[in-house]
Write a protein that holds these residues in place. Structure first.
Motif, PDB file in Angstrom:
ATOM      1  N   TRP A 302      -3.585  -4.119  -2.042  1.00  0.00           N
ATOM      2  CA  TRP A 302      -4.963  -3.735  -1.763  1.00  0.00           C
ATOM      3  C   TRP A 302      -5.017  -2.467  -0.906  1.00  0.00           C
ATOM      4  O   TRP A 302      -5.776  -1.543  -1.180  1.00  0.00           O
ATOM      5  N   LEU A 303      -4.163  -2.398   0.094  1.00  0.00           N
ATOM      6  CA  LEU A 303      -4.185  -1.245   0.991  1.00  0.00           C
ATOM      7  C   LEU A 303      -3.821   0.052   0.280  1.00  0.00           C
ATOM      8  O   LEU A 303      -4.356   1.120   0.590  1.00  0.00           O
ATOM      9  N   VAL A 304      -2.926  -0.027  -0.704  1.00  0.00           N
ATOM     10  CA  VAL A 304      -2.475   1.184  -1.375  1.00  0.00           C
ATOM     11  C   VAL A 304      -3.618   1.841  -2.147  1.00  0.00           C
ATOM     12  O   VAL A 304      -3.586   3.053  -2.403  1.00  0.00           O
ATOM     13  N   GLU A 305      -4.663   1.083  -2.465  1.00  0.00           N
ATOM     14  CA  GLU A 305      -5.805   1.649  -3.174  1.00  0.00           C
ATOM     15  C   GLU A 305      -6.561   2.660  -2.323  1.00  0.00           C
ATOM     16  O   GLU A 305      -7.281   3.506  -2.849  1.00  0.00           O
ATOM     17  N   PHE A 306      -6.420   2.583  -0.999  1.00  0.00           N
ATOM     18  CA  PHE A 306      -7.132   3.501  -0.108  1.00  0.00           C
ATOM     19  C   PHE A 306      -6.343   4.786   0.147  1.00  0.00           C
ATOM     20  O   PHE A 306      -6.828   5.680   0.859  1.00  0.00           O
ATOM     21  N   GLY A 307      -5.156   4.862  -0.444  1.00  0.00           N
ATOM     22  CA  GLY A 307      -4.383   6.102  -0.409  1.00  0.00           C
ATOM     23  C   GLY A 307      -4.125   6.644   0.991  1.00  0.00           C
ATOM     24  O   GLY A 307      -3.740   5.895   1.904  1.00  0.00           O
TER      25      GLY A 307
END
Length: 332
Positions: A302-307
């Protein structure tokens, strides 16, 4: 083939509902074109002409399957034996008539609210048609299904082109193939799925089903499906569970089911969903904030979606997972 079978079942149902006396197999066979076809000889190149016995066997198998299918759909078919011992079939209208539909004001309002949810989605036409049928079936004219909750404006957005074919595939129990891009991948990969259920969670649609390639249950976010959803004619190979927990599965992957905390840095003005989950927020200055958020399985995805708007401080294993995912994306 599906259309031909549906037409054959409809014709058989109409014959059984329209007769005042039991009809024998022979009479039904002579009345329905699809059954007549089974008695015609086949003279295709290289194929022997079908025998009368083979024709009868084909018809009997088809008729028994069709009769079972209609009964499974809820049609009450009676079997009657006449004085000569011949068996006949009919479906009495009084046995197959639905009872009158009666709705009070609260029930009508609930249905109207449910229909209103779909006004901006692909099911808007079906929802409006359902309300019209309820009006025709006796919904009181003085009851406005929308009035009781007029202040509410519920919406379930359905922008993904994959929604409609997947909805139909779930309904018809048809396997599908589509290209899917994981959050940690730069390019999509083909997935062969037996679809079970669709569910909306926090503004996104998800599909739960059996992933044939991985031999396990999987949940797919529709916004990550690229290209066209293709149907496959083969049946399901895995049993469909009685309860499909889409939300619980996605919640676990998103870190909603958590027993620890993670410390992250978030760019100011970004990542509202993360801020909504935070148990504590501290301003660091220079355009960054520090947040403590629940940490569970799948939080890295999920966190990786916020780049670049998110930096993981701790725990170390979460930071390492984030780095691995970002490197995989960078390598393409």
């Amino acid at each position: 083939m599906a259309i031909a079978k549906a037409e054959r079942l409809m014709n058989l149902a109409l014959c059984l509902l329209g007769t005042r006396r039991p009809l024998s197999k022979r009479e039904l066979r002579d009345s329905i074109e699809a059954y007549v076809e089974t008695s015609r000889p086949e003279k295709a190149a290289g194929r022997p002409e079908k025998s009368a016995a083979g024709s009868d066997d084909s018809f009997n198998r088809m008729f028994e399957r069709d009769k079972d299918d209609l009964r499974e759909l809820g049609l009450v078919i009676e079997t009657v034996e006449n004085i000569d011992g011949e068996v006949g079939y009919l479906a009495r209208r009084d046995s197959n008539r639905l009872p009158p539909i009666t709705l009070d004001a609260e029930e009508a309002a609930a249905l109207g609210l449910a229909a209103k949810v779909w006004q901006q989605a692909r099911l808007a036409g079906a929802a409006s048609g359902a309300l019209q049928k309820l009006r025709a079936a006796g919904l009181p004219e003085d009851v406005d299904p929308y009035e009781a909750h007029g202040a509410l404006e519920p919406r379930i957005p359905v922008h993904e082109a994959a929604f409609e074919p997947l909805m139909l595939a779930c309904r018809d129990r048809r396997p599908v193939v589509f290209d899917y891009r994981k959050a940690s991948a730069a390019h999509p990969e083909p997935r062969h799925v037996e679809p079970w259920a669709l569910e909306c969670w926090r503004g996104h649609w998800y599909l739960a089903g059996w992933d044939r390639d991985r031999g396990a249950e999987r949940v797919f976010r529709l916004s990550r499906i690229t290209g066209r959803v293709r149907s496959r004619g083969t049946g399901f190979t895995a049993p469909v569970p009685d309860v499909v927990t889409v939300r619980e599965t996605v919640a676990g992957w998103a870190g909603e089911i958590a027993d620890r905390s993670a410390l992250i840095r978030l760019r100011s003005g970004a990542g509202y969903p993360l801020r909504a989950k935070a148990t504590e927020v501290r301003e660091l200055g220079d355009g960054w904030d520090e947040l403590e958020i629940p940490y569970g399985h799948g939080l890295d995805a999920w966190l990786v979606e916020f780049g670049p708007d998110v930096i993981v401080v701790e725990p170390a294993e979460l930071r390492a997972d984030m780095v691995d995912r970002l490197r995989a994306v960078a390598k393409g």
